[in-house]
Design an enzyme around this catalytic site. Sequence first.
Site, PDB file in Angstrom:
ATOM      1  N   ASP A  41       0.847  -1.182   0.000  1.00  0.00           N
ATOM      2  CA  ASP A  41       0.000   0.000   0.000  1.00  0.00           C
ATOM      3  C   ASP A  41       0.891   1.244   0.000  1.00  0.00           C
ATOM      4  O   ASP A  41       1.440   1.618   1.035  1.00  0.00           O
ATOM      5  CB  ASP A  41      -0.899   0.017   1.237  1.00  0.00           C
ATOM      6  N   HIS A  72      -0.112  -0.858  -4.856  1.00  0.00           N
ATOM      7  CA  HIS A  72      -1.358  -0.095  -4.904  1.00  0.00           C
ATOM      8  C   HIS A  72      -0.990   1.356  -4.642  1.00  0.00           C
ATOM      9  O   HIS A  72      -0.755   1.760  -3.512  1.00  0.00           O
ATOM     10  CB  HIS A  72      -2.326  -0.638  -3.854  1.00  0.00           C
ATOM     11  N   GLY A 150      -5.227   1.070   7.620  1.00  0.00           N
ATOM     12  CA  GLY A 150      -5.617  -0.308   7.823  1.00  0.00           C
ATOM     13  C   GLY A 150      -6.607  -0.419   8.974  1.00  0.00           C
ATOM     14  O   GLY A 150      -6.804   0.521   9.753  1.00  0.00           O
ATOM     15  N   GLY A 151      -7.243  -1.573   9.080  1.00  0.00           N
ATOM     16  CA  GLY A 151      -8.114  -1.855  10.209  1.00  0.00           C
ATOM     17  C   GLY A 151      -9.497  -1.245  10.141  1.00  0.00           C
ATOM     18  O   GLY A 151     -10.217  -1.245  11.147  1.00  0.00           O
ATOM     19  N   ASP A 181     -10.652  -4.707  -1.530  1.00  0.00           N
ATOM     20  CA  ASP A 181      -9.627  -4.368  -0.541  1.00  0.00           C
ATOM     21  C   ASP A 181     -10.264  -3.519   0.544  1.00  0.00           C
ATOM     22  O   ASP A 181     -10.798  -2.441   0.273  1.00  0.00           O
ATOM     23  CB  ASP A 181      -8.505  -3.595  -1.230  1.00  0.00           C
ATOM     24  N   GLY A 183     -11.234  -4.343   4.999  1.00  0.00           N
ATOM     25  CA  GLY A 183     -12.120  -5.023   5.936  1.00  0.00           C
ATOM     26  C   GLY A 183     -12.423  -6.463   5.569  1.00  0.00           C
ATOM     27  O   GLY A 183     -13.443  -7.011   5.999  1.00  0.00           O
ATOM     28  N   GLY A 203      -5.604  -7.548   5.314  1.00  0.00           N
ATOM     29  CA  GLY A 203      -4.512  -7.047   6.126  1.00  0.00           C
ATOM     30  C   GLY A 203      -4.697  -7.429   7.576  1.00  0.00           C
ATOM     31  O   GLY A 203      -4.255  -8.495   8.018  1.00  0.00           O
ATOM     32  N   SER A 204      -5.397  -6.593   8.313  1.00  0.00           N
ATOM     33  CA  SER A 204      -5.591  -6.828   9.743  1.00  0.00           C
ATOM     34  C   SER A 204      -6.268  -8.164  10.017  1.00  0.00           C
ATOM     35  O   SER A 204      -5.903  -8.882  10.956  1.00  0.00           O
ATOM     36  CB  SER A 204      -6.425  -5.695  10.346  1.00  0.00           C
TER      37      SER A 204
END
Length: 234
Positions: A41, A72, A150-151, A181, A183, A203-204
Amino acid sequence: MTEPSVRQPLVVPSVLPADFAELGNQVRELCAAGVDRIQWDVMDGVFVPNLTFGPDVIAAARPHSAVDFEAHLMVVNPDELLWRYVDAGCELVIVHAEACTHLHRTLARIRDLGARSGVALNPHTPANVVEHVLAETDLVLAMTVNPGFGGQAYIPAVEPKVAQLRRMIDASGLPVELEVDGGINAKTIRTASAAGADVFISGSGLYAHPDGKAAAVRELRAAAIESASQRKAA
């Protein structure tokens, strides 16, 4: 009526939640967990309110990976940076439609540099923005959060747009991947897959799995396969 497209789903982790002091080791762990690609990212602090990886960081991590890298680019001037990320070892470069004045030209430039091209859409951006550039892109990314951090929680309201993109891609007959992309976890991947996505950035949700990264990859892939099979049967 166009036959619905169902591909083998790809699980692609973002390195945003990784320990930045151990990026080489983190990349090796992700490869060992069975991921299909790794996403970087790239944020410039202008297009989005965060600042992350430059090409030199990605280039340093590249020798540690057995899978492809995708960049990205969440930046205001992607055209000036494309070659840097291809040169750093990214086989796929994704730009935002909102940041490209001449999107067709930008996507063509990525291919000219020897990489695969991708175009990302923020949650508010309509699907038809990419209708006339599908022949120049290898991937469309529908953001399921507002980019920058993120998150964040998954935005279900994007799913009708994912379904619209799926129909558009199927009607074109082109081998364009449809990525989501933001969640993505074992629950949201099911509805995103049902809407038509076939590449899933996590991710998270992947990093926080209690049984580790490999278990997370297996769970995500199994959920996406099951949901895609149900969509095909329907």
